[in-house]
Design a protein around this motif. Sequence first.
Motif, PDB file in Angstrom:
ATOM      1  N   GLY A  12      11.982   1.837  -0.744  1.00 43.76           N
ATOM      2  CA  GLY A  12      11.775   2.167   0.704  1.00 43.76           C
ATOM      3  C   GLY A  12      12.909   1.960   1.723  1.00 43.76           C
ATOM      4  O   GLY A  12      14.068   1.485   1.419  1.00 43.76           O
ATOM      5  N   GLN A  13      12.670   2.245   2.911  1.00 41.38           N
ATOM      6  CA  GLN A  13      13.696   2.353   3.881  1.00 41.38           C
ATOM      7  C   GLN A  13      14.272   0.903   4.454  1.00 41.38           C
ATOM      8  O   GLN A  13      15.575   0.824   4.462  1.00 41.38           O
ATOM      9  CB  GLN A  13      13.167   2.830   5.125  1.00 41.38           C
ATOM     10  N   ALA A  14      13.370  -0.060   4.263  1.00 45.46           N
ATOM     11  CA  ALA A  14      14.140  -1.255   4.596  1.00 45.46           C
ATOM     12  C   ALA A  14      14.602  -2.125   3.193  1.00 45.46           C
ATOM     13  O   ALA A  14      14.789  -3.241   3.345  1.00 45.46           O
ATOM     14  CB  ALA A  14      13.181  -2.230   5.403  1.00 45.46           C
ATOM     15  N   GLY A  15      14.549  -1.402   2.260  1.00 41.42           N
ATOM     16  CA  GLY A  15      15.005  -2.113   0.987  1.00 41.42           C
ATOM     17  C   GLY A  15      13.924  -2.846   0.372  1.00 41.42           C
ATOM     18  O   GLY A  15      14.022  -3.456  -0.622  1.00 41.42           O
ATOM     19  N   VAL A  16      12.339  -2.519   0.729  1.00 45.43           N
ATOM     20  CA  VAL A  16      11.195  -3.244   0.272  1.00 45.43           C
ATOM     21  C   VAL A  16      10.761  -2.149  -0.652  1.00 45.43           C
ATOM     22  O   VAL A  16      10.613  -0.984  -0.536  1.00 45.43           O
ATOM     23  CB  VAL A  16      10.171  -3.267   1.441  1.00 45.43           C
ATOM     24  N   PRO A  17      10.587  -2.614  -1.868  1.00 44.31           N
ATOM     25  CA  PRO A  17       9.768  -1.868  -2.784  1.00 44.31           C
ATOM     26  C   PRO A  17       8.469  -1.232  -2.456  1.00 44.31           C
ATOM     27  O   PRO A  17       7.630  -2.038  -1.790  1.00 44.31           O
ATOM     28  CB  PRO A  17       9.898  -2.752  -4.033  1.00 44.31           C
ATOM     29  N   VAL A  18       8.401   0.113  -2.697  1.00 43.75           N
ATOM     30  CA  VAL A  18       7.058   0.715  -2.243  1.00 43.75           C
ATOM     31  C   VAL A  18       6.049   0.582  -3.369  1.00 43.75           C
ATOM     32  O   VAL A  18       6.369   0.749  -4.511  1.00 43.75           O
ATOM     33  CB  VAL A  18       7.580   2.309  -2.136  1.00 43.75           C
ATOM     34  N   ARG A  19       4.859   0.293  -3.052  1.00 41.13           N
ATOM     35  CA  ARG A  19       4.091  -0.108  -4.102  1.00 41.13           C
ATOM     36  C   ARG A  19       3.235   1.078  -4.405  1.00 41.13           C
ATOM     37  O   ARG A  19       2.858   1.927  -3.509  1.00 41.13           O
ATOM     38  CB  ARG A  19       2.815  -1.127  -3.464  1.00 41.13           C
ATOM     39  N   CYS A  20       2.645   1.290  -5.465  1.00 38.69           N
ATOM     40  CA  CYS A  20       2.353   2.545  -5.982  1.00 38.69           C
ATOM     41  C   CYS A  20       0.871   2.439  -6.411  1.00 38.69           C
ATOM     42  O   CYS A  20       0.593   1.328  -6.757  1.00 38.69           O
ATOM     43  CB  CYS A  20       3.062   3.139  -7.228  1.00 38.69           C
ATOM     44  N   ALA A  21      -0.151   3.333  -6.297  1.00 42.82           N
ATOM     45  CA  ALA A  21      -1.425   3.220  -6.699  1.00 42.82           C
ATOM     46  C   ALA A  21      -1.627   3.115  -7.987  1.00 42.82           C
ATOM     47  O   ALA A  21      -1.126   3.662  -8.709  1.00 42.82           O
ATOM     48  CB  ALA A  21      -2.369   4.341  -5.873  1.00 42.82           C
ATOM     49  N   THR A  22      -2.708   2.255  -8.527  1.00 41.73           N
ATOM     50  CA  THR A  22      -3.135   2.097  -9.719  1.00 41.73           C
ATOM     51  C   THR A  22      -4.287   3.335 -10.205  1.00 41.73           C
ATOM     52  O   THR A  22      -4.505   3.831  -9.408  1.00 41.73           O
ATOM     53  CB  THR A  22      -3.887   0.876 -10.335  1.00 41.73           C
ATOM     54  N   VAL A  23      -4.486   3.371 -11.230  1.00 44.51           N
ATOM     55  CA  VAL A  23      -5.684   4.472 -11.650  1.00 44.51           C
ATOM     56  C   VAL A  23      -7.125   4.084 -11.152  1.00 44.51           C
ATOM     57  O   VAL A  23      -7.624   5.034 -10.682  1.00 44.51           O
ATOM     58  CB  VAL A  23      -5.651   4.581 -13.417  1.00 44.51           C
ATOM     59  N   GLU A  24      -7.016   2.804 -10.968  1.00 39.18           N
ATOM     60  CA  GLU A  24      -8.539   2.145 -10.543  1.00 39.18           C
ATOM     61  C   GLU A  24      -8.327   2.723  -8.882  1.00 39.18           C
ATOM     62  O   GLU A  24      -9.580   3.132  -8.511  1.00 39.18           O
ATOM     63  CB  GLU A  24      -8.817   0.768 -10.625  1.00 39.18           C
ATOM     64  N   ASP A  25      -7.329   2.385  -8.308  1.00 43.05           N
ATOM     65  CA  ASP A  25      -7.061   2.840  -6.809  1.00 43.05           C
ATOM     66  C   ASP A  25      -7.279   4.233  -6.743  1.00 43.05           C
ATOM     67  O   ASP A  25      -8.022   4.627  -5.659  1.00 43.05           O
ATOM     68  CB  ASP A  25      -5.560   2.344  -6.443  1.00 43.05           C
ATOM     69  N   LEU A  26      -6.658   4.937  -7.496  1.00 41.85           N
ATOM     70  CA  LEU A  26      -6.813   6.523  -7.539  1.00 41.85           C
ATOM     71  C   LEU A  26      -8.586   6.745  -7.631  1.00 41.85           C
ATOM     72  O   LEU A  26      -9.009   7.678  -6.853  1.00 41.85           O
ATOM     73  CB  LEU A  26      -6.056   7.362  -8.301  1.00 41.85           C
ATOM     74  N   ALA A  27      -9.144   6.161  -8.507  1.00 39.74           N
ATOM     75  CA  ALA A  27     -10.560   6.704  -8.678  1.00 39.74           C
ATOM     76  C   ALA A  27     -11.372   6.177  -7.451  1.00 39.74           C
ATOM     77  O   ALA A  27     -12.248   6.994  -7.074  1.00 39.74           O
ATOM     78  CB  ALA A  27     -10.884   5.818 -10.080  1.00 39.74           C
ATOM     79  N   ARG A  28     -11.128   4.966  -6.903  1.00 32.18           N
ATOM     80  CA  ARG A  28     -11.673   4.501  -5.521  1.00 32.18           C
ATOM     81  C   ARG A  28     -11.418   5.524  -4.505  1.00 32.18           C
ATOM     82  O   ARG A  28     -12.473   5.669  -4.025  1.00 32.18           O
ATOM     83  CB  ARG A  28     -11.480   3.060  -5.349  1.00 32.18           C
ATOM     84  N   VAL A  29     -10.346   5.852  -4.411  1.00 32.04           N
ATOM     85  CA  VAL A  29      -9.886   6.735  -3.122  1.00 32.04           C
ATOM     86  C   VAL A  29     -10.726   8.142  -3.554  1.00 32.04           C
ATOM     87  O   VAL A  29     -11.269   8.744  -2.699  1.00 32.04           O
ATOM     88  CB  VAL A  29      -8.509   7.170  -3.377  1.00 32.04           C
ATOM     89  N   ARG A  30     -10.930   8.662  -4.907  1.00 29.75           N
ATOM     90  CA  ARG A  30     -11.349   9.894  -5.103  1.00 29.75           C
ATOM     91  C   ARG A  30     -12.652   9.421  -4.751  1.00 29.75           C
ATOM     92  O   ARG A  30     -13.732  10.686  -4.356  1.00 29.75           O
ATOM     93  CB  ARG A  30     -11.278  10.129  -6.581  1.00 29.75           C
TER      94      ARG A  30
END
Length: 144
Positions: A12-30
Amino acid sequence: MNEDMILPASVGQAGVPVRCATVEDLARVRERLAKVEGGHDNLRDGLNTLSVQFSDLRRDLTKAVADHAAQTRREIMERVAAMGETANERDTEVSERLSRIEGGIRLANWITVTFIILATGLLGWGQIGDAAWSLCKRALGYEP
Protein backbone atom coordinates in the motif's frame (compact mmCIF):
# COMPACT_ATOMS: atom_id res chain seq x y z
CA MET A 1 -0.52 -17.55 6.48
CA ASN A 2 -3.89 -18.67 5.28
CA GLU A 3 -4.03 -20.67 2.07
CA ASP A 4 -7.27 -18.98 1.05
CA MET A 5 -5.70 -15.54 1.28
CA ILE A 6 -4.73 -13.86 -1.93
CA LEU A 7 -1.42 -12.14 -1.64
CA PRO A 8 -1.19 -8.61 -2.85
CA ALA A 9 0.84 -7.81 -5.84
CA SER A 10 2.10 -4.65 -4.22
CA VAL A 11 2.36 -2.87 -0.94
CA GLY A 12 0.00 0.00 0.00
CA GLN A 13 0.88 3.69 -0.08
CA ALA A 14 2.34 3.95 3.41
CA GLY A 15 4.32 0.77 3.05
CA VAL A 16 1.59 -1.21 4.89
CA PRO A 17 0.64 -4.47 3.23
CA VAL A 18 -2.93 -4.51 1.85
CA ARG A 19 -5.18 -7.22 3.25
CA CYS A 20 -7.03 -9.24 0.66
CA ALA A 21 -10.41 -10.86 1.16
CA THR A 22 -10.79 -14.58 1.65
CA VAL A 23 -13.26 -16.78 -0.19
CA GLU A 24 -15.40 -16.78 2.95
CA ASP A 25 -15.30 -12.98 3.05
CA LEU A 26 -16.37 -12.86 -0.57
CA ALA A 27 -19.19 -15.31 0.13
CA ARG A 28 -20.40 -13.17 3.04
CA VAL A 29 -20.19 -10.01 0.92
CA ARG A 30 -22.13 -11.73 -1.88
CA GLU A 31 -24.74 -12.91 0.65
CA ARG A 32 -25.08 -9.38 2.05
CA LEU A 33 -25.28 -7.96 -1.46
CA ALA A 34 -28.03 -10.45 -2.34
CA LYS A 35 -29.94 -9.40 0.80
CA VAL A 36 -29.51 -5.72 -0.07
CA GLU A 37 -30.63 -6.34 -3.64
CA GLY A 38 -33.60 -8.36 -2.35
CA GLY A 39 -34.45 -5.52 0.02
CA HIS A 40 -34.10 -3.08 -2.84
CA ASP A 41 -36.49 -5.20 -4.92
CA ASN A 42 -38.91 -5.35 -2.00
CA LEU A 43 -38.70 -1.56 -1.60
CA ARG A 44 -39.30 -1.05 -5.32
CA ASP A 45 -42.32 -3.39 -5.19
CA GLY A 46 -43.57 -1.59 -2.09
CA LEU A 47 -43.17 1.80 -3.77
CA ASN A 48 -45.00 0.54 -6.85
CA THR A 49 -47.81 -0.77 -4.62
CA LEU A 50 -47.94 2.55 -2.76
CA SER A 51 -48.02 4.43 -6.06
CA VAL A 52 -50.96 2.33 -7.27
CA GLN A 53 -52.74 2.78 -3.94
CA PHE A 54 -52.11 6.53 -4.03
CA SER A 55 -53.49 6.73 -7.57
CA ASP A 56 -56.57 4.78 -6.48
CA LEU A 57 -56.99 7.00 -3.44
CA ARG A 58 -56.64 10.16 -5.53
CA ARG A 59 -59.19 8.83 -8.04
CA ASP A 60 -61.62 7.87 -5.26
CA LEU A 61 -61.19 11.23 -3.50
CA THR A 62 -61.70 13.12 -6.75
CA LYS A 63 -64.86 11.14 -7.46
CA ALA A 64 -66.13 11.61 -3.89
CA VAL A 65 -65.52 15.37 -4.04
CA ALA A 66 -67.24 15.61 -7.43
CA ASP A 67 -70.21 13.57 -6.18
CA HIS A 68 -70.44 15.69 -3.03
CA ALA A 69 -70.27 18.90 -5.06
CA ALA A 70 -73.02 17.65 -7.38
CA GLN A 71 -75.20 16.72 -4.41
CA THR A 72 -74.60 20.13 -2.82
CA ARG A 73 -75.49 21.86 -6.11
CA ARG A 74 -78.72 19.83 -6.34
CA GLU A 75 -79.66 20.70 -2.76
CA ILE A 76 -78.93 24.40 -3.30
CA MET A 77 -80.93 24.45 -6.54
CA GLU A 78 -83.86 22.71 -4.80
CA ARG A 79 -83.76 25.33 -2.03
CA VAL A 80 -83.56 28.16 -4.57
CA ALA A 81 -86.52 26.67 -6.46
CA ALA A 82 -88.50 26.35 -3.21
CA MET A 83 -87.70 29.97 -2.30
CA GLY A 84 -88.77 31.05 -5.80
CA GLU A 85 -92.07 29.20 -5.47
CA THR A 86 -92.65 30.75 -2.05
CA ALA A 87 -91.89 34.22 -3.44
CA ASN A 88 -94.29 33.62 -6.36
CA GLU A 89 -97.03 32.51 -3.94
CA ARG A 90 -96.47 35.64 -1.84
CA ASP A 91 -96.50 37.83 -4.95
CA THR A 92 -99.78 36.25 -6.06
CA GLU A 93 -101.30 36.71 -2.62
CA VAL A 94 -100.17 40.35 -2.44
CA SER A 95 -101.48 40.99 -5.96
CA GLU A 96 -104.86 39.52 -5.02
CA ARG A 97 -105.03 41.66 -1.89
CA LEU A 98 -104.08 44.77 -3.85
CA SER A 99 -106.73 43.96 -6.46
CA ARG A 100 -109.40 43.63 -3.75
CA ILE A 101 -108.24 46.89 -2.14
CA GLU A 102 -108.21 48.60 -5.53
CA GLY A 103 -111.72 47.31 -6.24
CA GLY A 104 -112.90 48.57 -2.85
CA ILE A 105 -111.36 51.98 -3.50
CA ARG A 106 -113.06 52.15 -6.93
CA LEU A 107 -116.40 51.21 -5.41
CA ALA A 108 -115.95 53.78 -2.64
CA ASN A 109 -115.01 56.44 -5.21
CA TRP A 110 -118.03 55.53 -7.36
CA ILE A 111 -120.37 55.70 -4.36
CA THR A 112 -118.85 59.00 -3.23
CA VAL A 113 -119.15 60.54 -6.70
CA THR A 114 -122.73 59.25 -6.98
CA PHE A 115 -123.71 60.80 -3.64
CA ILE A 116 -122.00 64.08 -4.59
CA ILE A 117 -123.87 64.16 -7.88
CA LEU A 118 -127.18 63.28 -6.20
CA ALA A 119 -126.64 65.84 -3.45
CA THR A 120 -125.64 68.50 -5.96
CA GLY A 121 -128.60 67.59 -8.11
CA LEU A 122 -131.02 67.62 -5.20
CA LEU A 123 -129.63 70.92 -3.98
CA GLY A 124 -129.96 72.30 -7.49
CA TRP A 125 -133.54 71.01 -7.84
CA GLY A 126 -134.25 72.32 -4.37
CA GLN A 127 -133.05 75.78 -5.38
CA ILE A 128 -135.05 75.56 -8.59
CA GLY A 129 -138.07 74.48 -6.55
CA ASP A 130 -137.55 77.35 -4.08
CA ALA A 131 -137.19 79.84 -6.94
CA ALA A 132 -140.33 78.49 -8.64
CA TRP A 133 -142.27 78.57 -5.39
CA SER A 134 -141.09 82.07 -4.71
CA LEU A 135 -142.09 83.09 -8.23
CA CYS A 136 -145.52 81.51 -7.87
CA LYS A 137 -146.11 83.21 -4.55
CA ARG A 138 -145.19 86.56 -6.02
CA ALA A 139 -147.25 85.98 -9.10
CA LEU A 140 -150.24 85.03 -7.06
CA GLY A 141 -149.67 87.87 -4.69
CA TYR A 142 -148.93 86.00 -1.54
CA GLU A 143 -145.67 87.70 -0.99
CA PRO A 144 -145.11 91.38 -0.58
